[in-house]
Design an enzyme around this catalytic site. Sequence first.
Site, PDB file in Angstrom:
ATOM      1  CG  ASN A  21      44.581   7.821  26.697  1.00 10.27           C
ATOM      2  OD1 ASN A  21      43.799   7.180  25.989  1.00 10.27           O
ATOM      3  ND2 ASN A  21      44.191   8.851  27.410  1.00 10.27           N
ATOM      4  NE  ARG A 106      41.104   6.917  29.595  1.00 12.10           N
ATOM      5  CZ  ARG A 106      40.311   7.575  28.763  1.00 12.10           C
ATOM      6  NH1 ARG A 106      40.732   7.871  27.552  1.00 12.10           N
ATOM      7  NH2 ARG A 106      39.095   7.944  29.135  1.00 12.10           N
ATOM      8  CG  HIS A 195      36.039  10.886  33.627  1.00 13.23           C
ATOM      9  ND1 HIS A 195      35.018  11.822  33.592  1.00 13.23           N
ATOM     10  CD2 HIS A 195      36.619  10.917  32.404  1.00 13.23           C
ATOM     11  CE1 HIS A 195      34.988  12.391  32.394  1.00 13.23           C
ATOM     12  NE2 HIS A 195      35.946  11.858  31.660  1.00 13.23           N
ATOM     13  NE  ARG A 256      31.281  12.674  25.684  1.00 16.79           N
ATOM     14  CZ  ARG A 256      32.316  12.277  26.427  1.00 16.79           C
ATOM     15  NH1 ARG A 256      32.203  12.250  27.748  1.00 16.79           N
ATOM     16  NH2 ARG A 256      33.444  11.923  25.861  1.00 16.79           N
ATOM     17  CD  GLU A 399      42.110  10.886  33.822  1.00 14.70           C
ATOM     18  OE1 GLU A 399      41.285   9.997  33.535  1.00 14.70           O
ATOM     19  OE2 GLU A 399      42.201  11.979  33.223  1.00 14.70           O
TER      20      GLU A 399
END
Length: 423
Positions: A21, A106, A195, A256, A399
């Site tokens: 990642n 990823r 996601h 955010r 993940e």
Amino acid sequence: MTTPTTEGSAGTGAYRVLVLNSGSSSVKYQLLDMNDRTRLAVGLVERIGEETSRLVHTPLVGSGAGRRERTGPIADHRAALKAAEEELAADGLGLDSPQLAAIGHRVVHGGLRFTEPVVIDDEVLKEIERLVPVAPLHNPANITGIRTARTMRPDLPQVAVFDTAFHTTMPEYAARYAIDTETADAHRIRRYGFHGTSHAYVSRKAAELLGRTPEEVNVVVLHLGNGASASAVAGGRCVETSMGLTPLEGLVMGTRSGDVDPAVTFHLMRVAGMSADEVDALLNKKSGLVGLCGDNDMREIRRRIDEGDERAALAFDIYVHRLKKYIGAYSAVLGRVDAVVFTAGVGENSAPVREAAVAGLEELGLTVDADLNGVRSDEPRLISPSGARVAVAVVPTDEELEIAVQTFALVGQARGPVGQAHN
């Protein structure tokens, strides 16, 4: 596109997958044994390009198991991967091992073209590059990681697993924004969602927890970390998700804003004299929980609430209110909900968030058992009372395992239970 052969290094007997990642200034990595899905090593290289670069490596097998750390300048992603490879090699787990079947990357944005994992070749890499304008903060770093890994092991299959892929099953009426069609199509403006590997993994695990197949259940997944997103999954397929063209839309997040009136941007530019970049930074980095109360750590916010901090309490209420709105909306979208599932850092660990998110939604069949909700565990579990019309569950996300499973299946190594794992 041409798919590279999986002969040689990824041939018979290769059963390990390295998951990478790559961020703008960091590389996270995990090496997994796909025979039993165990982790062999995990690591993180952060602050790449700085004098204070740091590598943390933890082998999880053998007599050398134990956390190791080193600091000092690491110039770029190639140097970062080289340092990680050295640590893996010291544990007998190096990238030159014939047991390494593939490297899974990823990749945040796959657009509409990549609806599933794909073995990376030059054409695939060019398409990922073409998507940079809709993912300027993420895809460039992902590309750097891919290029570096391909240079280090050009003979090894490298697989891109996309955050957006799981959401490409959304119907057009859910994915389209109500703006001029020609403009939207010319600039790839639509709702993509993110996601996706987490939502795929968690929705499938939720079905297992209920003793049913993914095709039999409708699930609302709430991925609540510093970034947060919701999805409505009907029969194993995503039909709606909260993030849109970018990861900014939807739920209140750590930094955010989530949903805001689009005219806020124009207002700030006209009245406050802010530039587009300044508004972008405001909404992505200075909003959400940190903008509301100065903290984006839910544990700290709860501590402040317990001490009577009104600003923290309001931030928490705004966060939870947005969750309720999405749970209700997605219940309407699905028509029938079998489970609401919490995952990721906040979702897995904050009992107050889970309790507050479903409080008052009894008419929708949602309630939690206080004792079950208070249990801390790394295992998937139900936190709703026995006999509840709609299950409420906590399912720890994974993940990296999802990326590894998809990668391993694609390069032709999946056998038995591993091959059956990805639905």
